[in-house]
Design an enzyme around this catalytic site. Structure first.
Site, mmCIF file in Angstrom:
data_model
loop_
_atom_site.group_PDB
_atom_site.id
_atom_site.type_symbol
_atom_site.label_atom_id
_atom_site.label_comp_id
_atom_site.label_asym_id
_atom_site.label_seq_id
_atom_site.Cartn_x
_atom_site.Cartn_y
_atom_site.Cartn_z
ATOM 1 C CG ASN A 136 -0.827 -0.395 10.386
ATOM 2 O OD1 ASN A 136 -0.641 -1.360 9.653
ATOM 3 N ND2 ASN A 136 -0.592 -0.429 11.681
ATOM 4 C CB VAL A 137 -6.005 -2.400 10.809
ATOM 5 C CG1 VAL A 137 -6.842 -3.026 11.922
ATOM 6 C CG2 VAL A 137 -6.814 -1.382 10.017
ATOM 7 N N GLY A 138 -3.357 -2.665 13.181
ATOM 8 C CA GLY A 138 -2.408 -3.634 13.731
ATOM 9 C C GLY A 138 -2.728 -3.967 15.173
ATOM 10 C CB ILE A 139 -2.962 -7.016 17.088
ATOM 11 C CG1 ILE A 139 -4.306 -7.176 16.383
ATOM 12 C CG2 ILE A 139 -3.054 -7.437 18.551
ATOM 13 C CD1 ILE A 139 -4.879 -8.555 16.462
ATOM 14 C CE1 TYR A 140 1.863 -2.807 15.589
ATOM 15 C CE2 TYR A 140 -0.133 -1.463 15.589
ATOM 16 C CZ TYR A 140 0.935 -2.033 14.914
ATOM 17 O OH TYR A 140 1.061 -1.843 13.566
ATOM 18 C CG HIS A 183 5.287 -3.215 14.795
ATOM 19 N ND1 HIS A 183 5.353 -3.170 16.170
ATOM 20 C CD2 HIS A 183 5.273 -4.521 14.470
ATOM 21 C CE1 HIS A 183 5.380 -4.397 16.656
ATOM 22 N NE2 HIS A 183 5.342 -5.238 15.643
ATOM 23 C CD GLU A 230 -3.337 -3.859 8.123
ATOM 24 O OE1 GLU A 230 -3.789 -2.759 7.720
ATOM 25 O OE2 GLU A 230 -2.135 -4.039 8.355
ATOM 26 C CD GLU A 250 5.107 -9.894 23.596
ATOM 27 O OE1 GLU A 250 4.773 -10.818 22.834
ATOM 28 O OE2 GLU A 250 4.700 -8.715 23.453
#
Lengths: 475, 86
Positions: A161-165, A183, A225, A273
């Site tokens: 997984n490649v995620g922006i958190y 997520h 991704e 946010e």
């Protein structure tokens, strides 16, 4: 289509296209960086990226912001003409999205391996960190790709997984990470915690523009991704493995390697946010960083988050609209386009052909059951196929004349919703609404709709001719 | 209370007023700023920030935290039970 090898190449293209401002005057980290990025959101539709290279207290820090922060920059990121319209960008994004999967190109070394710090890591020194909003609990890394694998399925690339958190820097080598159960990284973490093990992670910061968009796209759990980035850029995606076996973009500026600590939760937040409100504080998971690698004179890339619209809304625009569109289209081939640009798809506009009376409401209901719709899509507006959902003037016309609230508004109480939506009551629950702004067709015989106005003959030819003349005139 | 300066470790956290403060980092260019952190509420600030972020008396009421409230913050995501080793 274009494959930028790294952030630097993209910044140089933005500069050639007059979409990058360089600020050489000395600035202080707070409040200048956030203030400048916020101001960019107020100076027009074509706002450029901004690049600071003289930040008080740092010897050679470089900070880029607003890199994706206009439709011009977004189009250039996709390798399209910079004046490509939203609708064209949507259909091109969708076209490429459907080509999944592309391939990875694994290489042995990368420029980010030039400098390695693996003792006494101090992120406050190594990264030009800064506060974005005055109530933020600290300094957040908010545009980095966090890479993880499933300890139960370690060799399966598709579930990497490649995620922006959002990552809060809480200590010299300690980060908080916001993950909600939806997520993909939360699945990896749950498996690791059930095993009683830490989860290795790599945080890639300062990337070419496509993987950032992919990290913000709600892909399926078994869609990688990097393979989506490959079809988006029209070339295999180049990655390098870390010692732990995580794939990291070849072009990253910084790579932080560490472990998501098993069973630990710590105070995190608040953070301004995406809905335009602070998130509040929670107890979130913790990452310990063991090693930082970076290029010589690395470029730190960050996104300003404020009251929409900001750069964040561009990161969540087509990346949100395309998956909803493709899931809807599977059920209802009549659907023409989806605009989920507003606040990460809390509002969704769908244009569709109409099969029979009442059909639009079913399309609206289906939006609620798409994977993204489950936690967003609070207000769904359904318009006819001839109405461009990306043109709000047309959408407002449709609402103006095609809606009779007596029969066109459907509300469903007590549905699940993202905790960050401040309208929730209680948190995580909300009433959702469908507005049927399509023309009633049989057997729905409401209203008194005669013939709708259309365009004079030859309008399209005149438009082409006049657009060319106007462009020439303005050169 | 007074705002922090680059040279002195502040007496209290601007956000939760806890009295234990840690020096986290000095600016790479000597003498420009210092980053402090509160090990209680995990707030972090730089000595050169606007006063409302560094001075406990000026810190906005809306963002204050009380140390006694921290243990009851919502845990997200929940910590799953360990698998039984078989």
């Amino acid at each position: 289509m274009r494959a930028y090898k790294d952030l630097r190449e993209f910044l140089s293209v933005l500069e050639q296209e007059r979409q990058l401002l360089r600020i050489h005057d000395q600035i202080v980290p707070e409040p200048d960086i956030a203030a400048a990025a916020c101001a960019l959101t107020e100076i027009g539709e074509d706002s450029p990226a901004i690049y600071f290279d003289n930040i008080a207290g740092y010897t050679s820090a470089r900070v880029a912001m607003n890199v994706h922060g206009s439709w011009c920059n977004h189009a250039l990121a996709l390798g399209m003409e910079k004046d490509a319209g939203m609708r064209d960008q949507f259909f091109e994004f969708v076209r490429r999205f459907q080509q999944y999967p592309g391939t990875l190109e694994r290489v042995a070394s990368a420029p980010w391996q030039e400098v390695v710090v693996d003792k006494d890591v101090n992120l406050y020194e190594l990264l030009p960190l800064f506060r974005l909003n005055r109530g933020d609990g600290g300094y957040f890394i908010d545009k980095a790709c966090t890479v993880s694998r499933d300890l139960d399925d370690w060799d399966n690339d598709n579930v990497e997984n490649v995620g922006i958190y959002r990552l809060q820097v809480k200590g010299r080598n300690r980060l908080g990470i916001q993950t909600v159960p939806q997520h993909d990284i939360a699945i990896h973490m749950a498996h690791a915690e059930a095993r009683g093990e830490d989860l290795p992670v790599a945080i890639a910061l300062g990337n070419e523009p496509i993987i950032t968009l992919m990290g913000a796209t709600p892909l399926l759990y078994d869609q990688l991704e990097y393979k989506m980035a490959a079809v988006m850029q029209g070339a295999p995606y180049r990655v390098v493995k870390t010692a732990k076996g995580l794939d990291v973009p070849w072009g990253s500026e910084y790579v932080l390697e560490g472990r998501l600590l098993c069973g630990q939760r710590e105070t995190e937040g608040p953070f301004g946010e995406f809905p335009g409100y602070y998130s509040g504080c929670h107890k979130y998971p913790v990452i310990e960083i063991d090693r930082v690698s970076h290029r010589t004179d690395p470029v730190y890339d960050a996104v300003y988050v404020g009251r929409p619209w900001t750069e964040l809304d561009f990161l969540q625009a087509m990346t949100t609209s395309a998956p909803i569109f493709l899931q809807l289209k599977t059920t209802f081939p009549e659907v023409v386009a989806v605009n989920a640009l507003y606040t990460h798809g809390l509002v969704v506009v769908v244009s569709t052909k109409i099969r029979y009376g009442g059909f639009a409401k079913y399309v609206g209901l289906r939006v609620l059951t798409t994977t993204h719709g489950l936690g967003y899509a609070k207000v769904v507006i359904v318009v006819d196929e001839k109405v461009d959902p990306f043109d709000l003037k047309q959408v407002m016309w449709a609402i103006s004349v095609k809606v009779n609230p007596a029969g066109d508004i459907v509300t469903i109480p007590n549905l699940a919703e993202n905790l960050l939506d401040p309208a929730c009551s209680p948190a995580g629950m909300v009433t959702k609404m469908i507005i049927d702004a399509t023309t009633p067709v049989a057997p729905d015989i409401r209203g008194d709709y005669g013939e709708e106005l259309d365009k004079p003959l030859r309008t399209d030819q005149w438009r082409t001719k006049l657009m060319a003349l106007a462009k020439e005139m303005r050169k | 209370m007074t705002a922090t300066t680059a040279d002195t470790v502040p007496a209290a956290c601007p956000r939760c007023r806890s009295g234990k403060i840690e020096m986290r980092s000095k600016s790479p260019v000597v003498g420009i700023w210092t980053v402090f952190g509160c090990p209680t509420c995990l707030y972090v600030w730089r000595s050169t920030e606007p006063e409302e972020n560094v001075n406990p008396d000026k810190y906005p009421a809306a963002f204050r935290l009380r140390p006694e409230d921290l243990p009851s913050l919502q845990v997200v995501p929940p910590i799953p039970p360990r698998r039984s080793s078989s």
